[in-house]
Design a protein around this motif. Structure first.
Motif, PDB file in Angstrom:
ATOM      1  N   ALA A 244       0.833  -1.208   0.000  1.00 56.12           N
ATOM      2  CA  ALA A 244       0.000   0.000   0.000  1.00 56.12           C
ATOM      3  C   ALA A 244       0.861   1.249   0.000  1.00 56.12           C
ATOM      4  CB  ALA A 244      -0.926  -0.001   1.220  1.00 56.12           C
ATOM      5  N   GLY A 245       0.510   2.200  -0.851  1.00 56.74           N
ATOM      6  CA  GLY A 245       1.214   3.466  -0.917  1.00 56.74           C
ATOM      7  C   GLY A 245       2.524   3.436  -1.678  1.00 56.74           C
TER       8      GLY A 245
ATOM      9  N   PHE B   3      -0.691  -6.063 -13.685  1.00 54.81           N
ATOM     10  CA  PHE B   3      -0.035  -4.799 -13.383  1.00 54.81           C
ATOM     11  C   PHE B   3      -1.087  -3.880 -12.795  1.00 54.81           C
ATOM     12  CE2 PHE B   3       0.876  -0.380 -14.590  1.00 54.81           C
ATOM     13  CZ  PHE B   3       2.105  -0.212 -13.977  1.00 54.81           C
ATOM     14  N   ALA B   4      -0.857  -3.403 -11.566  1.00 59.59           N
ATOM     15  CA  ALA B   4      -1.813  -2.546 -10.865  1.00 59.59           C
ATOM     16  C   ALA B   4      -1.226  -1.157 -10.703  1.00 59.59           C
ATOM     17  CB  ALA B   4      -2.152  -3.129  -9.498  1.00 59.59           C
ATOM     18  N   THR B   5      -2.025  -0.146 -10.942  1.00 57.81           N
ATOM     19  CA  THR B   5      -1.535   1.222 -10.798  1.00 57.81           C
ATOM     20  C   THR B   5      -1.318   1.593  -9.335  1.00 57.81           C
ATOM     21  OG1 THR B   5      -3.818   2.043 -10.839  1.00 57.81           O
ATOM     22  CG2 THR B   5      -2.628   1.965 -12.935  1.00 57.81           C
ATOM     23  N   GLU B   6      -1.917   0.827  -8.426  1.00 51.44           N
ATOM     24  CA  GLU B   6      -1.709   1.054  -6.995  1.00 51.44           C
ATOM     25  C   GLU B   6      -2.283  -0.113  -6.212  1.00 51.44           C
ATOM     26  OE1 GLU B   6      -4.071   4.182  -5.224  1.00 51.44           O
ATOM     27  OE2 GLU B   6      -5.531   4.076  -6.852  1.00 51.44           O
ATOM     28  N   PHE B   7      -1.823  -0.255  -4.986  1.00 52.57           N
ATOM     29  CA  PHE B   7      -2.402  -1.194  -4.025  1.00 52.57           C
ATOM     30  C   PHE B   7      -2.913  -0.384  -2.837  1.00 52.57           C
ATOM     31  CE2 PHE B   7      -0.448  -4.676  -6.244  1.00 52.57           C
ATOM     32  CZ  PHE B   7      -1.151  -5.801  -5.850  1.00 52.57           C
ATOM     33  N   LYS B   8      -4.064  -0.769  -2.346  1.00 56.18           N
ATOM     34  CA  LYS B   8      -4.630  -0.138  -1.162  1.00 56.18           C
ATOM     35  C   LYS B   8      -4.938  -1.199  -0.122  1.00 56.18           C
ATOM     36  CE  LYS B   8      -6.818   3.917  -3.315  1.00 56.18           C
ATOM     37  NZ  LYS B   8      -8.085   4.662  -3.492  1.00 56.18           N
ATOM     38  N   PRO B   9      -4.929  -0.814   1.165  1.00 57.08           N
ATOM     39  CA  PRO B   9      -5.317  -1.777   2.207  1.00 57.08           C
ATOM     40  C   PRO B   9      -6.793  -2.108   2.114  1.00 57.08           C
ATOM     41  CG  PRO B   9      -5.004   0.419   3.128  1.00 57.08           C
ATOM     42  CD  PRO B   9      -4.538   0.492   1.707  1.00 57.08           C
ATOM     43  N   ALA B  10      -7.180  -3.141   2.824  1.00 62.38           N
ATOM     44  CA  ALA B  10      -8.575  -3.576   2.791  1.00 62.38           C
ATOM     45  C   ALA B  10      -9.496  -2.472   3.291  1.00 62.38           C
ATOM     46  CB  ALA B  10      -8.746  -4.831   3.638  1.00 62.38           C
TER      47      ALA B  10
ATOM     48  N   TRP C  99       6.207  -6.803  -7.262  1.00 65.93           N
ATOM     49  CA  TRP C  99       7.357  -5.953  -7.546  1.00 65.93           C
ATOM     50  C   TRP C  99       6.899  -4.523  -7.771  1.00 65.93           C
ATOM     51  CZ3 TRP C  99      12.298  -7.913  -7.424  1.00 65.93           C
ATOM     52  CH2 TRP C  99      12.412  -9.314  -7.414  1.00 65.93           C
ATOM     53  N   GLY C 100       7.507  -3.579  -7.067  1.00 66.23           N
ATOM     54  CA  GLY C 100       7.234  -2.163  -7.268  1.00 66.23           C
ATOM     55  C   GLY C 100       8.170  -1.598  -8.323  1.00 66.23           C
ATOM     56  N   VAL C 101       7.666  -0.660  -9.119  1.00 63.14           N
ATOM     57  CA  VAL C 101       8.466  -0.106 -10.220  1.00 63.14           C
ATOM     58  C   VAL C 101       8.730   1.392 -10.048  1.00 63.14           C
ATOM     59  CG1 VAL C 101       7.658  -1.856 -11.838  1.00 63.14           C
ATOM     60  CG2 VAL C 101       6.393   0.288 -11.636  1.00 63.14           C
ATOM     61  N   ASP C 102       8.232   2.016  -8.977  1.00 63.57           N
ATOM     62  CA  ASP C 102       8.453   3.439  -8.726  1.00 63.57           C
ATOM     63  C   ASP C 102       9.295   3.581  -7.461  1.00 63.57           C
ATOM     64  OD1 ASP C 102       8.321   6.166  -8.144  1.00 63.57           O
ATOM     65  OD2 ASP C 102       6.301   6.379  -8.959  1.00 63.57           O
ATOM     66  N   GLY C 103      10.613   3.664  -7.639  1.00 63.35           N
ATOM     67  CA  GLY C 103      11.501   3.723  -6.490  1.00 63.35           C
ATOM     68  C   GLY C 103      11.263   4.922  -5.595  1.00 63.35           C
ATOM     69  N   GLY C 104      10.884   6.058  -6.187  1.00 64.10           N
ATOM     70  CA  GLY C 104      10.632   7.250  -5.394  1.00 64.10           C
ATOM     71  C   GLY C 104       9.464   7.082  -4.444  1.00 64.10           C
ATOM     72  N   MET C 105       8.357   6.539  -4.927  1.00 60.43           N
ATOM     73  CA  MET C 105       7.195   6.329  -4.059  1.00 60.43           C
ATOM     74  C   MET C 105       7.481   5.286  -2.993  1.00 60.43           C
ATOM     75  SD  MET C 105       3.699   6.673  -6.294  1.00 60.43           S
ATOM     76  CE  MET C 105       2.804   6.705  -4.738  1.00 60.43           C
TER      77      MET C 105
ATOM     78  N   ALA D 214      10.373   4.681  -1.604  1.00 61.95           N
ATOM     79  CA  ALA D 214      11.210   5.315  -0.584  1.00 61.95           C
ATOM     80  C   ALA D 214      10.393   6.228   0.322  1.00 61.95           C
ATOM     81  CB  ALA D 214      12.337   6.100  -1.257  1.00 61.95           C
ATOM     82  N   ARG D 215       9.490   7.021  -0.260  1.00 61.62           N
ATOM     83  CA  ARG D 215       8.661   7.918   0.556  1.00 61.62           C
ATOM     84  C   ARG D 215       7.727   7.132   1.472  1.00 61.62           C
ATOM     85  NH1 ARG D 215       8.836  10.749  -4.380  1.00 61.62           N
ATOM     86  NH2 ARG D 215       6.860   9.875  -5.100  1.00 61.62           N
ATOM     87  N   ARG D 216       7.199   6.028   0.975  1.00 56.75           N
ATOM     88  CA  ARG D 216       6.347   5.193   1.820  1.00 56.75           C
ATOM     89  C   ARG D 216       7.146   4.602   2.975  1.00 56.75           C
ATOM     90  NH1 ARG D 216       1.702   4.263   4.360  1.00 56.75           N
ATOM     91  NH2 ARG D 216       1.195   2.046   4.516  1.00 56.75           N
TER      92      ARG D 216
END
Length: 305
Positions: A139-140, A159-166, A284-290, A292-294
């Motif tokens: 998530a995030g 491929f998902a544009t985002e994951f969110k918690p339940a 697998w995450g593909v946005d290293g910046g997000m 790191a911020r998470r």
């Protein structure tokens, strides 16, 4: 469905001039046309000239654009993403993707991530088997590739544009760049011009958003699902063990957990709903910046992963 076969070999030197003259017009044709339902892209391979059908009007390239009512096909790339752990400091490994499939997936995700490193956010072999842990670790973190292999050896995922918690009640979320995929075996490919470049043995079948609905992903306490309309394209229970796959209107996909050749042997039916037992699952995450911020946010909250 878009079947992507990445570059198999470097073209011979005598072809360099010809390809340089045609690359710009080919790219314009790719942007105008799209093939979200059924297209095959083979980069770096040509049929012999005697096998290429010619029309009477050949010689004058048509500038007519097809209607842009489908998604453009991804641009093939030779880039093989580096696989890293979440921190980005140590290498990671995958049990699901060969180097060839990694190249195809890098060509299929949005182009802004095509050259990104991949970060291992969750693996059933590393982080335990828990849907709650999967939600917490993903998530995030931005766009992710979720892949799994069932006990029949079939590899597929989304491929998902985002994951969110339940959420309660569960609601669909995500974006139109989402897609589902299946790794297919290749047989009886034509010989390649270069002897040192063997033909690939597998390729990714990509099923992109049809715009029929916006049921991209849903996170619930007892299940995770991707795509809907008719059936979930992918569905997994809370133990990440039992799942099912069937045709969805979101992606116009067939059953992903059944091999196409096996479906043909059963009478050619790919529209049936299939059940599977998940053997390995990776995200697998593909946005290293997000990512790191998470991680910084979780550290401030005192949450340890």
């Amino acid at each position: 469905m878009s079947l992507i076969i990445a570059n198999w070999f470097k073209p011979p030197p005598q072809q360099a001039t010809e390809e340089a003259g045609t690359s710009s017009s080919s790219s314009r044709a790719d942007e105008g046309g799209a093939s979200s339902s059924s297209s095959v892209h083979v980069a770096g391979w040509r049929k012999p000239r005697s096998e290429v059908p010619r029309s009477p009007s050949e010689g004058t390239r048509s500038r007519t654009r097809r209607p842009s009512d489908t998604w453009p096909a991804p641009t093939p790339t030779r880039h093989t993403p580096s696989l890293l752990h979440r921190s980005g400091e140590h290498p990671a490994e995958t049990r699901l993707f060969s180097p060839f499939i990694l190249q195809q997936m890098a060509a299929s995700i949005p182009s802004r991530f095509a050259m990104s490193d991949w970060r291992l956010l969750y693996s059933t072999l590393v982080h335990g088997i828990s849907l709650n842990t999967l939600y917490l670790r993903t998530a995030g973190c931005g766009p992710c590739i979720m892949a799994m292999r069932d006990r029949e050896g079939v590899v597929f995922g989304a491929f998902a544009t985002e994951f969110k918690p339940a959420s309660l009640p569960p609601t669909f979320y995500g974006g139109g760049e989402s897609f589902v995929f299946q790794v297919e075996s290749l047989h009886n490919l034509p010989p390649l011009p270069q002897e040192d470049s063997p033909p690939p043995t597998e390729a990714c079948a990509i099923y992109r958003w049809t715009a029929a609905n916006s049921y991209f992903m849903i996170s619930a306490k007892d299940h995770l699902a991707v795509g809907s309309g008719g059936h979930f394209a992918l569905w997994l229970d809370a133990e990440l063990l039992h799942g099912s796959s069937g045709p969805s209107k979101t992606f116009a996909n067939p059953c992903l957990c059944r091999r196409p050749d096996a479906a043909s042997a059963l009478g050619g039916e790919m529209s049936e709903v299939g059940e599977f037992i998940c053997d390995v699952l990776e995200v697998w995450g593909v946005d290293g910046g997000m990512i790191a911020r998470r991680g910084e946010q979780l550290a401030r909250e005192g949450t340890r992963l």
